[in-house]
Design an enzyme around this catalytic site. Sequence first.
Site, mmCIF file in Angstrom:
data_model
loop_
_atom_site.group_PDB
_atom_site.id
_atom_site.type_symbol
_atom_site.label_atom_id
_atom_site.label_comp_id
_atom_site.label_asym_id
_atom_site.label_seq_id
_atom_site.Cartn_x
_atom_site.Cartn_y
_atom_site.Cartn_z
ATOM 1 N N CYS A 226 0.826 -1.207 0.000
ATOM 2 C CA CYS A 226 0.000 0.000 0.000
ATOM 3 C C CYS A 226 0.868 1.268 0.000
ATOM 4 C CB CYS A 226 -0.865 0.024 1.242
ATOM 5 S SG CYS A 226 -1.785 -1.483 1.488
ATOM 6 N N GLU B 123 15.895 -19.288 -15.672
ATOM 7 C CA GLU B 123 14.904 -18.245 -15.905
ATOM 8 C C GLU B 123 15.558 -16.881 -16.131
ATOM 9 O OE1 GLU B 123 12.344 -18.011 -12.475
ATOM 10 O OE2 GLU B 123 10.708 -17.112 -13.594
ATOM 11 N N GLU C 117 15.121 -25.226 -7.186
ATOM 12 C CA GLU C 117 14.834 -23.795 -7.239
ATOM 13 C C GLU C 117 16.056 -23.022 -7.778
ATOM 14 O OE1 GLU C 117 12.514 -21.704 -7.031
ATOM 15 O OE2 GLU C 117 13.382 -19.820 -6.331
ATOM 16 N N ARG D 74 4.364 0.220 -6.503
ATOM 17 C CA ARG D 74 4.355 -0.663 -5.341
ATOM 18 C C ARG D 74 3.333 -1.777 -5.492
ATOM 19 N NH1 ARG D 74 6.231 2.546 -0.547
ATOM 20 N NH2 ARG D 74 4.952 1.228 0.754
ATOM 21 N N LYS E 133 15.924 -20.810 -11.194
ATOM 22 C CA LYS E 133 16.213 -19.375 -11.228
ATOM 23 C C LYS E 133 17.307 -19.069 -12.249
ATOM 24 C CE LYS E 133 13.285 -17.509 -8.631
ATOM 25 N NZ LYS E 133 12.441 -18.673 -8.702
ATOM 26 N N ASN F 296 -0.982 1.951 6.412
ATOM 27 C CA ASN F 296 -0.177 0.841 5.887
ATOM 28 C C ASN F 296 0.242 -0.001 7.071
ATOM 29 O OD1 ASN F 296 -0.317 1.994 3.416
ATOM 30 N ND2 ASN F 296 1.871 2.435 3.202
ATOM 31 N N GLY F 297 0.314 -1.308 6.893
ATOM 32 C CA GLY F 297 0.739 -2.181 7.990
ATOM 33 C C GLY F 297 -0.376 -3.135 8.371
ATOM 34 N N TRP G 10 -3.270 -2.459 -1.324
ATOM 35 C CA TRP G 10 -3.009 -3.817 -1.810
ATOM 36 C C TRP G 10 -3.585 -4.729 -0.738
ATOM 37 C CZ3 TRP G 10 -0.074 -8.300 -0.844
ATOM 38 C CH2 TRP G 10 0.025 -9.155 -1.948
ATOM 39 N N HIS H 93 22.772 -42.032 -10.828
ATOM 40 C CA HIS H 93 21.869 -42.767 -11.737
ATOM 41 C C HIS H 93 21.804 -42.123 -13.123
ATOM 42 C CE1 HIS H 93 20.510 -45.419 -8.567
ATOM 43 N NE2 HIS H 93 20.415 -44.359 -7.789
ATOM 44 N N LYS I 47 4.536 -13.051 -15.655
ATOM 45 C CA LYS I 47 4.504 -13.117 -14.193
ATOM 46 C C LYS I 47 3.422 -14.077 -13.718
ATOM 47 C CE LYS I 47 5.450 -12.147 -9.958
ATOM 48 N NZ LYS I 47 6.524 -13.010 -9.446
#
Length: 613
Positions: A2, A492, A485, A27, A489, A102-103, A76, A509, A608
Site C-alpha cells: 500500500c 529463468e 529452485e 508498489r 532461477k 499501511n501495515g 493492496w 543414476h 509473471k
Amino acid sequence: MCGIAGYVGKNKANEFLLNALKKLEYRGYDSAGMTVLNEDGSLSCVRSVGKINELEEKMKKEKEMTGFVGIAHTRWATHGCPSEKNTHPHHDCKKNIFIVHNGIIENYKSLKKSLEKSGHQMESETDTEILAHLIESHFDGNLQQAVFDCLRHVDGAYAIAVVSKSDPGKIIVAKKGSPLVIGIGDGEYFVASDASALVGYTDRVIYLDDNEMGVIEKDKYKISSTTNNNQIHKEHCKIDLDVSEIQKGGHDYFLLKEIFEGPEVVQNSIRGRIISEKGLVKLGGLEVLDQKRLRDINRIIIIACGTANYAGMIGEYMLEEYAGIPVEVEIGSEFRYRKPVIDSKTAILAISQSGETADTIASLQEAKRKGALSLGIVNTVGSTIARETEAGIYNHAGPEISVASTKALMSQIVVLALLTVYLGRTREMSMITGKRITDELKKLPKLMEQVLDTKEDIKKLAKKYSKYNNFLYLGRKYNYPVANEGALKLKEVAYKIHAEGYAGGEMKHGPIAMIDEDFPCFFIASTDSVYDKMWSNMEEVKARKGKIIAVATEGNEDIKEIADDVIYIPKTLEMLTPILTAIPLHLFAAYMGIEFGFDIDKPRNLAKSVTVE
Ligand code: M6R
C-alpha cells in the site's frame, strides 16, 4: 504494498495527492481512494477499485474537491478482498474522522469486538477501519490527543495519516514498523509512505521513526512520542531524488529489491501468528473451518507450479516429519489430467503467489469436485484461488513485481512451517517442539540479513563462473527442492546457461556422466542429517574434476578441502535451512543475468502470472 499520501498547504490538496498516488503505483495496488477537507467545511471522499485513472474519472463526476488538506491511499488487499468498501480512506460512524493506513493491526479482532459492543458499526473487513472507530471513541475535539490515546491500545505495524472535519486544517501522522516521510515545502507539507511520491515537490524531508507521531499544519509541524507525548526534535534531510531508484529501493532491479526484502517479508508472514509461550500458531484464515474436520484430515495433496511447487516439496518434508500427516506434492499441469484418489479426509492445498495460475486452479477445482477439503496458501488477496478455497493462509509478502519469484518463496516456506506447527500441535507434536520451531522462525530475519551480507562474494562468483554453459544443483531432503529452485532461477534469469536441479542421491543414476572440468556443481551442503551423504556426492564430482560451489553452514572449515568456493549460511533448524540456502542461489542467478546484460526483471518468453494452460 500500500501507499500513503497526504497534503496540507496553500494549494488544492487533490492535485498533489493524485500525482503522489501515480508515483506510488509501482508498489502494486488494487484500489485507491482520497479524502479532502473542503473549504466550506464539508468533506469529499472518493474510492474506487482498479487503477488510479479510474479514481480520477470518478473524481470528475463528484463534487469538486476544493480543500487544502487531504489524505490518499493505494491499497493492496490484506484484510478483505479488493472492493470499494475495503478501500481507504476509512471513516468512523459519523464520517468525521478519516484515516489511511499501511501495515497490519494484529489485535484488530479483539478491538473490533469491544468497539462493536459499545455500538460502533463497521462497514469493511479491514483492520484499518477499527482505527477510525477507536480514534472516534477517544475524540473530544482534539484529534492529536485522540490518535495518541488510540495508539496505546494497538498492537502491530502501522503508518497512518488521519484528518477530521471537527479539527480541520491538520493531518495527524504516526509510525511504527511501516515507513512514513514528511516533505517540507514552502507554506505546505507533504506526507508519503515513500519519498518517491515527493519528486517534483520537495527534496527536504523528515523521516518519522518508530513510535513517533506528528501534527502537520500548513505553516508548522510538531513531532512527539507516541509513548509519552514528549516533543521530539527531528533533523531535516536533503534527498537526492531519482524516482526509478527509489521505487527499486536503491537497487537496479526489482528482482534484487525483492531478494533483499526477504527478512521483512518473513517478519510480515509470522507477525501476530506465533504464541511463543505455548509453542502454538494462530492462523485466522483456518479458524473459519470446523476444527474437527481439520483434525480428521489424514492426507494432504499440495498442488502448485514452478517455485511454489518447490515450496510445496519443502512443506511435504515438514508436515510429514513434524505433523505426521502423509503428503504428496503435485505439479498443477499433471494433477489436472490424472484420476486422483481423493476422499473427504483428503485436503488439497494450493500454493500460489498470484492465486491465478491456470493449472493450479484447474487442479483445485478437480479435487473439490471429488470431495477434498480445499485450502490455499496465497499471496494475492481476493485472487481466484483465495476465493475458490474453503479456507487459507495469506502470505503477506507484498506484491512481487519481478517475474522470477523470490520473496514469495520465502513467505511460502514460512507459512508452511506455521501450518506444520498448527496441524502438528493438534496431533502428536509436543509443546517443546512447537516452541523450538516457532522460536527459530522468529530468529530467521536476522539470519537472512547475515546471508544477504555475502552479496559481494556472490557477485564475484557470478563473474568467475559466467564462462560456463551448464550447471548442476544438488541437494538432499529439505534442500533437494532448493537445488531445483536454484536451477530454475538460473535458467529463468540467466537463460544462456542450462541448469538442472537433482537430488544428491540420484546423480549416480545418470547425470554424473556429464561431469568434467567444464561442468560446475552447486552443492547445498548445510550441516544437517544428510551432510555426510552430500560429502560423498562431492567426492564423486571431485573425482571427475568437476568444479564445486558449496553452500555450507558456518564453522564448517573442512568443506574448503573439497569445494572450489564456499558460501556460508548461519545455523538454524534443518527444516528451515531452505530459507537461508535459497538466498545465495537467488543472488547468484540475479548477478549472472546482470553479467549477461539481461533484463532480470522480465526475462524473455516469461509472464509473471501464467493464466493459460
Ligand atoms: O503465481 P504462482 O505462484 O502460482 O506461479 C507459479 C509459477 O508460475 C512461478 O513460481 C514461476 O515458476 C516463477 N516465475 C519462478 O520464478
